[in-house]
Structure formats: structure tokens, C-alpha cells
Design a protein around this motif. Structure first.
Motif, short mmCIF file in Angstrom:
data_model
loop_
_atom_site.label_atom_id
_atom_site.label_comp_id
_atom_site.label_asym_id
_atom_site.label_seq_id
_atom_site.Cartn_x
_atom_site.Cartn_y
_atom_site.Cartn_z
N LYS A 583 46.88 -8.11 92.75
CA LYS A 583 47.00 -6.81 92.47
C LYS A 583 47.69 -6.29 91.40
O LYS A 583 48.49 -6.67 91.48
N ASP A 584 47.55 -5.80 90.17
CA ASP A 584 48.17 -5.68 88.90
C ASP A 584 49.72 -4.93 89.58
O ASP A 584 49.73 -4.15 90.31
N PHE A 585 50.31 -5.72 89.13
CA PHE A 585 51.77 -5.34 89.26
C PHE A 585 53.02 -5.66 87.82
O PHE A 585 52.48 -6.41 87.10
N ASN A 586 54.00 -4.59 87.72
CA ASN A 586 54.20 -4.66 86.57
C ASN A 586 55.57 -6.17 86.29
O ASN A 586 56.81 -5.51 87.14
N TYR A 587 55.41 -6.61 86.47
CA TYR A 587 55.95 -8.05 85.82
C TYR A 587 57.06 -7.78 84.81
O TYR A 587 57.88 -9.05 84.37
N LYS A 588 56.71 -6.96 83.74
CA LYS A 588 57.69 -6.86 82.96
C LYS A 588 58.12 -6.02 82.49
O LYS A 588 57.85 -4.25 83.46
N SER A 589 59.16 -4.89 81.61
CA SER A 589 59.95 -3.70 81.57
C SER A 589 59.00 -2.76 81.03
O SER A 589 56.69 -2.95 80.74
N LEU A 590 58.61 -1.80 82.01
CA LEU A 590 57.56 -1.10 81.70
C LEU A 590 57.04 -0.19 80.38
O LEU A 590 56.76 0.36 80.02
#
Length: 783
Positions: A583-590
Motif C-alpha cells: 500500500k502507498d506510504f509516504n516514503y518522501k517528505s510530505l
């Protein structure tokens, strides 16, 4: 005449001590904030301009990333005769450097071409600039680094041990890199050494996008021509790529990198030109607020000097002489305020420098523009502050002056009202902006990122020994019941900066895709969720360098409906199959939206060990982790940090912005309240007789307070109503910097406005209550 003006001005300041204090304090705060922002802006605009050739130097970037292939520089030099020189640098990462018993982890090192000393102005204190980086396994040290390892000895010819594997010969010592450079280093290793450290194809592989490429042009006016030539160059250079997937190249002027570039893989966090505009505007507005204070109080107080003006006119003083006198008083006050402002700056500049992570100093001897600002700004502020009362009050004819029975006719009340509205408009806007910035930071820190960031201790794997044998430590840690999971990875979630070309069909390599190398327990340790397929497992031998897990966005971009089992290959890995979808996760800055990503098992490139521990007894868990590390890796220093703190550090620039706005808001409200106190005091004094009569006629104290307060409350209400739409527009624009952001709420605006109203009512009520509680006989004796 000038001496007389000076004496009169000084007497006026001493006669009205409270109002003089308010004026001097307000102007001092305004000047201090303006000069502080002036120093900050000047520093930001100076980045990279210490380089003698900065106007001729450009960085080559492509497709939203600052890094380019290592082989690009030679191809550019070959195809574009307009390019005089090229220079490449590449980060070494944090490595162990040793010299005898001295062992340090160094994280500010680069590989660099010999030409870096010609393209950039990094002067050598010792060594030959033409030969310093020519040979493999050669290294240049900065002054500070040379002193750290060799003290007062001459380091030339001596050897530094790199990562306990390579001996590097010191061939020169550089001056320390200036603070206003967009990249900093403690040492430079010859680029040819990359073949020894990273493999023979490092400098020739088109798919290896790990270096920063700079070009020096024969003439900067040729930059546009080169840009046009990039179209055909890309077709030739990236011949093996799908036509629609070939990257684009562009040139960035060296001096614009710091303020105008926010690409993926930047060497260091850059500034932002928007903040320069913002802080400059705020600095001028705060100074203007202080000038408004001065103008308002002078206008209101000068009405009590109207007879003095009449007498001077009768004795022969013309309008120009009176203007000079009143403006002279303003300028004198402004320069007295400047002295106080400089003292305040000297006291608070170290704290402010630490807050904004910049070294700001008041160097008068070497900074012409600072001296010019310190003379010009108070002079202009003094003229602006004294202009309205000087020009208006000096224009009256003596016959008009002596006929008037009320000082209020000369008070300029309409102008005062407008200026008070403007002051509180600024204050309200700054405070609302501060609250919204804080709310956005709170949202960032608490948003569901698609993984669990709590209770994870991260151990950096700095050396080959720790990277190769991390599983020994992992097994030892898992024996402790407070440790639930352990995983190694190339990067940490939230801070992914690596990307490579990928392909999933026979059409050739696509554009780049972000990636994470990990071991089998990465998804489990960070509690991510598998949407389709399965997680990595040692039960499947093919998972080692032959299996890929893609995120949902990657699957959508490719267009697969049933991705499990599909062929997929990254340029730096073997061809394999898709075994799962995370599932998509925030692997970079928001600040960034979620892009396509793949995760692959690769034990050769793991830099961090993530340990999930129980929240019940953190100190005991840390002690256990440290003891096991020391037992297994006695030669390697023990380091750790908490993962959630690491994520918070990604938003350092926003935290600095919030802190800066805290300061600005506090200054604005202090200046506004000083002015409000002065005006309310003058208003109360003027209405002393009226208050006495109302008391005799039986008016209660609360009614008198309301009578004096209502005008100021009305002005602040008008200021708030004007400030709301302006502030809404401004903060909404700022929030759009983030791909994930809060929604603006009208309650925030109401809350701030009510707070300001309450504060204004408190300040005015204090003075009104004092006047209302005075004995009526004393009020009626007034004047």
C-alpha cells in the motif's frame, strides 16, 4: 540654528518621558528586526558568489533530479564546444577515516574531478592545484580537517585510511569552504578513486545517476543555445531508452541553485526565494509599524504644542524652519533608537543565528551595505515618522492657531485611525500565519504515513564489517523480548533519495523509479500493509535479487491490473518478477506526492538497522542494544537515533519558518501595543474633564471604560476584517507547497481575532479604569 533644533528636540524628548520611551522602544524594535532581516537576506543572496567564475558556471540537471550519470560530463564536453570545462562531484556518504589511533566518522566528503579547482574557487593553501586530484587514491583536506588529524604538522604526503580498506595520499590542503556555498565538504577524493571504491563501471555507466555535473561556459550568453542542443544530445546519449521515456536536461546558473532549486537529491537543503520576499516584506512592515507608532503619538501629542508653533510663527519662524525642527526631532529619536537596536542585535544575534541555522554578524568594516542601511534606514524612518505632523501642523497661520480653543482640531484623528487599522492588520496577519504554520507542522508530525514510525531505534551501519555481519547483531537483538522486529535497509522511509531506470517489457529502459534496498523483514518492521501478493521470505530462494515489491502508484502508472508474476527489472539488479504490491506510504517528505517505488532485497547496500522495541522500558532496551553492539562490533563506535526524531528533522526549514514568525508576531504585537498604550494615554488625558463631569453626573466606571475603549475596539475590528482575506490568500499559497496539508478553518481566524480584541481591551481598560477611578475634583481641576 541646528544647535537650537537639537536642544529643542532633546528637551521635547526629556519633557515627555513616557511617550519618548514608547517611540524609542518601538523604533528600536522595528530597526532591530529590519537590520536582522537585512543581514539574513544579504547572506542568502550571496550564496556561491565567492566563486570568481560564478556567472559562467552552471549545474546540469534532469527530470526533477539534481544528480546525473557519471559519464555525462565527458559527453557534454565532447558535443558542445561552448563548454570550456566540466567538473563532477559525488557524495561519499558517512565513512570511517583513520590516521593511526585517530578514527572519525566523516559525513562531509566528496569525490571530485581535478577540474573542480578550476571551475570553483576553492584555494589551496598547500599543494599543486594542477596535480592535486590527478592520481587515484589522492585526497585534499580542508584546513579544519587537516588540523583535526595532523595538528600543526604538514599533512602533504601523509596517508589517511578510508573505510579501513584504502590508503589515501594527502596531496593538498584547502581553505575551509565558505558558509555561503550550496555544498560543503571536509575532504575531496580524486574522482578516479571511484573505480577502486565502487567498481570499474562507476564512471561509464549511463544508468548510474549518482554524481553532480557542473559546466563552465566560454560565454554565459551561450547557455540558451546549449539548452536547445540538449534535445538532439539526449536522443543520442540515451539511445537505448524508450523515446517517450528519455529524460530532459537543463542548465541551472550556479548563483541561483541555493534560492531557486528544490530538486530531488539536492546536495544540501536549499533556501527559497519566496521566503526572501516574505521576510523582506515582513521586515519592512514591522519597521513601518514602528514609524506609524511614532507618527500617531507625535500627531496626537503635537496638538498640545500648537501654541508653541503659533509663538514661533509670530516671532518669524517660517513653515520650512518648523518642518526642519519637527523632522529633526524625529531623526534624532530614530538615531537614538538605532543605538538601542544595535545593542539588541548584538545581544540576540547569536540566538537568532542558531534559530535560522545561518551565521549572521555585524561586521561594519567589511560590509558597506550594512553601514549604508544603518545610516539610511533610520534617516528615512525619521523623515517618514515626522512628516505628517511636521507638514500639517506647520501649515497653520498664527491667527488660526490662537483662535482655536480645542487642541483636538489639530490632532489628525482620521489619519491616526487609518494608521492604527494598518498596524493591527499587520499584527493580525502575522499571528494568524504563525498559528497556521504551527498547525501544518503538527499535522505533518501526526499524519498517518502508511507505516508506524513510533518505537523504532535506528543504528547506522557505517563500515563494511557492520554491513556484512549485521545479521549476527540482528539475531542477538531478537533474543530480547522487548525487541519485536529488526530490519536493515539502504535508506529510511520518509527520506528516500535514490532512483534508477527500470523496465517491464521489451521496449527498453523507462524513466527513473525510486527504490529501497532492504532485507526480508523491512515491511514487517515498519508495519506496512501488503495489498496484493506476498512479502519477502527466505523460504523463496528467488527473492534474493530476483523479486520486487512495487507500491500502488507504480502499478497504476504501469497500467497493470494483475501485477503478481509480471517481469520487472531495475538497471542495477537482475531481472525478476513482481511478488507483491505494498500500500502507498509516504516514503518522501510530505512536500512531495507519492511517486512510483519498488523495494528489493539486496544485502550489499544496507546502511541502517531499524529495531522496533517495546515502549514500556526504553532505557533498558537501549542499554541492551548498546551492549550487544559493543560485544559484536567492538571496533565500531555505537550510534543510534530515534526514527520519529529523524522524520521531524526533514521539516527543519518549516520549523525555522515557524520560529521566525513567532518572533515577528511577538515584535508586531509589542510595537502595536506600545502605540496603543501611547494613544490611549493621550486620549484619556484629553478627556480628563469629560470623565470628571460624567463621574459627577453619576456615570459608572464600566460605562466610562466602554466610552474610551469602543473607538479602539472598532478600529481593531476593521483591521481584522481586512486582514482575514489577505492572510487567507497568503497562507493558502504557502500550504500548496505541501502535497499533504491542513484545510484552512474560519475558527482559527476567529480565535486569533478574539485574542487580539481581548488584549486591546485590556490595555485600553487599564488606562481608562485609572482615569475613571480618579476623584472628580481632580479631573475638573485638570488644566
Amino acid at each position: 540654528m541646528l544647535k537650537n533644533y537639537f536642544k529643542t528636540a532633546l528637551r521635547s524628548l526629556l519633557r515627555y518621558k513616557i511617550y519618548s520611551f514608547i517611540n524609542v522602544a518601538g523604533l528600536a524594535l522595528g530597526l532591530a528586526s529590519f537590520l536582522m532581516i537585512f543581514l539574513y537576506v544579504e547572506n542568502e543572496l550571496s550564496y556561491d558568489k565567492f566563486n570568481k567564475n560564478y556567472e559562467d558556471v552552471y549545474r546540469v540537471v534532469g527530470d526533477g533530479y539534481a544528480r546525473t550519470p557519471a559519464s555525462l560530463a565527458a559527453a557534454l564536453k565532447n558535443d558542445f564546444p561552448e563548454i570550456r570545462n566540466t567538473a563532477r562531484i559525488a557524495k561519499t556518504g558517512k565513512v570511517l577515516m583513520s590516521m593511526g589511533e585517530k578514527r572519525f566518522y566523516e559525513e562531509n566528503g566528496f569525490l571530485g574531478d581535478p577540474s573542480i579547482l578550476q571551475v570553483f574557487t576553492f584555494p589551496l593553501i598547500s599543494g599543486n592545484p594542477n596535480k592535486a586530484l590527478m592520481e587515484p587514491l589522492s585526497i585534499l583536506l580542508t584546513q579544519e580537517t587537516a588540523k583535526k588529524y595532523y595538528g600543526s604538522e604538514n599533512p602533504i604526503g601523509k596517508v589517511l585510511r578510508y573505510d579501513d580498506k584504502y590508503d589515501l595520499k594527502v596531496t593538498g590542503v584547502l581553505r575551509d569552504v565558505p558558509a555561503n556555498s550550496h555544498f560543503h565538504f571536509d575532504f575531496l577524493i580524486s574522482m578516479s578513486t571511484a573505480n577502486d571504491i565502487y567498481g570499474k563501471d562507476f564512471l561509464t555507466n549511463t544508468l548510474n545517476t549518482t554524481v553532480y555535473t557542473y559546466v563552465q561556459l566560454e560565454n554565459p550568453n551561450q547557455a540558451d543555445e546549449i539548452q536547445k542542443g540538449f534535445l538532439s544530445f539526449v536522443k543520442k546519449y540515451y539511445a537505448g531508452f524508450v523515446e517517450s521515456m528519455k529524460p530532459t536536461l537543463s542548465l541551472q546558473p550556479l548563483s541561483s541553485i541555493h534560492l531557486y532549486s528544490n530538486l530531488g537529491g539536492e546536495i544540501e537543503p536549499n533556501g527559497d526565494i519566496k521566503y526572501i520576499y516574505l521576510f523582506s516584506a515582513v521586515g519592512m512592515l514591522i519597521l513601518f509599524m514602528a514609524c506609524i507608532n511614532y507618527m500617531n503619538i507625535l500627531t496626537a501629542r503635537y496638538s498640545s504644542r500648537i501654541k508653541e508653533i503659533g509663538v514661533r510663527k509670530v516671532l518669524g519662524a517660517n513653515q520650512l524652519a518648523l518642518i526642519r525642527q519637527f523632522i529633526g526631532e524625529s531623526i534624532l529619536t530614530a538615531f537614538i533608537s538605532l543605538v538601542v537596536a544595535v545593542v539588541l542585535l548584538e545581544l540576540f544575534l547569536p540566538a537568532i543565528s542558531s534559530l535560522i541555522d545561518r551565521t549572521l554578524t555585524l561586521e561594519f568594516k567589511r560590509n558597506f551595505w550594512l553601514i549604508a542601511a544603518m545610516i539610511g534606514v533610520p534617516l528615512i524612518a525619521g523623515i517618514i515618522s515626522g512628516s505628517y505632523p511636521a507638514f500639517i501642523l506647520s501649515s497653520f497661520h498664527p491667527s488660526q492657531i490662537f483662535r482655536k480653543t480645542s487642541c483636538g482640531q489639530f490632532s489628525g484623528s482620521s489619519v491616526i485611525r487609518i494608521l492604527v487599522i494598518f498596524q493591527f492588520l499587520i499584527s493580525t496577519s502575522l499571528i494568524i500565519s504563525t498559528v497556521i504554520i504551527s498547525d501544518q507542522l503538527h499535522y505533518i508530525r501526526n499524519k498517518n504515513l502508511g507505516f508506524d514510525k513510533e518505537n523504532i531505534v535506528v543504528l547506522p551501519l557505517r563500515e563494511d564489517n557492520t554491513r556484512k555481519h549485521y545479521e549476527v547483531l540482528k539475531s542477538a537483538l531478537l533474543r530480547n523480548t522487548s525487541v519485536s522486529s529488526v530490519s536493515a535497509s539502504s535508506v529510511l522511509p520518509g527520506d528516500v533519495q535514490y532512483y534508477t531506470s527500470v523496465k517491464w517489457n521489451e521496449n527498453g529502459w523507462s524513466k527513473t523509479m525510486d527504490f529501497i534496498y532492504a532485507d526480508y523483514d523491512f515491511i514487517k518492521t515498519y508495519k506496512m500493509e501488503i495489498e496484493k501478493g506476498r512479502d519477502f521470505s527466505k523460504s523463496f530462494g528467488g527473492d534474493l535479487k530476483g523479486a520486487y515489491i512495487l507500491n500502488e502508484t507504480a502499478i497504476k502508472n504501469i497500467g497493470w491490473k494483475n501485477p503478481i508474476g509480471k517481469r520487472f527489472q531495475a538497471a542495477v539488479l537482475n531481472e525478476g518478477k513482481v511478488i507483491g504490491v505494498v500500500k502507498d506510504f509516504n516514503y518522501k517528505s510530505l512536500r512531495k506526492k507519492i511517486d512510483p517505488l519498488f523495494i528489493a532485497v539486496n544485502p550489499d547496500n544496507l546502511n541502517y538497522l531499524s529495531v522496533r522495541i517495546s515502549a514500556k522500558n526504553t532505557p533498558a532496551s537501549l542499554n541492551y542494544i548498546r551492549d550487544e553492539w559493543i560485544k559484536i562490533f567492538p571496533e565500531s563506535p555505537f550510534e543510534y537515533f530515534f526514527f520519529d526524531s529523524h522524520l521531524d528533522a526533514l521539516y527543519k526549514s518549516e520549523s525555522k519558518l515557524a520560529s521566525m514568525f513567532d518572533w515577528f508576531s511577538a515584535l508586531a504585537i509589542i510595537i502595536a501595543c506600545l502605540g496603543l498604550f501611547g494613544l490611549a494615554s493621550i486620549s484619556t488625558i484629553k478627556r480628563t474633564k469629560e470623565i470628571g463631569i460624567r463621574k459627577v453626573l453619576g456615570a459608572p466606571v464600566i460605562k466610562i471604560v466602554g466610552l474610551i475603549s469602543k473607538e479602539f475596539i472598532l478600529l481593531v475590528l476593521i483591521a481584522n476584517l481586512i486582514a482575514w482575506p489577505l492572510t487567507w490568500y497568503g497562507v493558502d499559497k504557502w500550504l500548496h507547497v505541501f502535497a499533504y496539508r491542513i484545510n484552512l478553518q474560519i475558527l482559527t481566524f476567529l480565535f486569533v481575532s478574539c485574542g487580539i480584541m481581548a488584549m486591546v481591551l485590556f490595555v485600553v481598560a487599564l488606562l481608562a479604569i485609572k482615569a475613571a477611578n480618579a476623584k472628580p475634583v481632580e479631573s475638573l481641576r485638570y488644566e
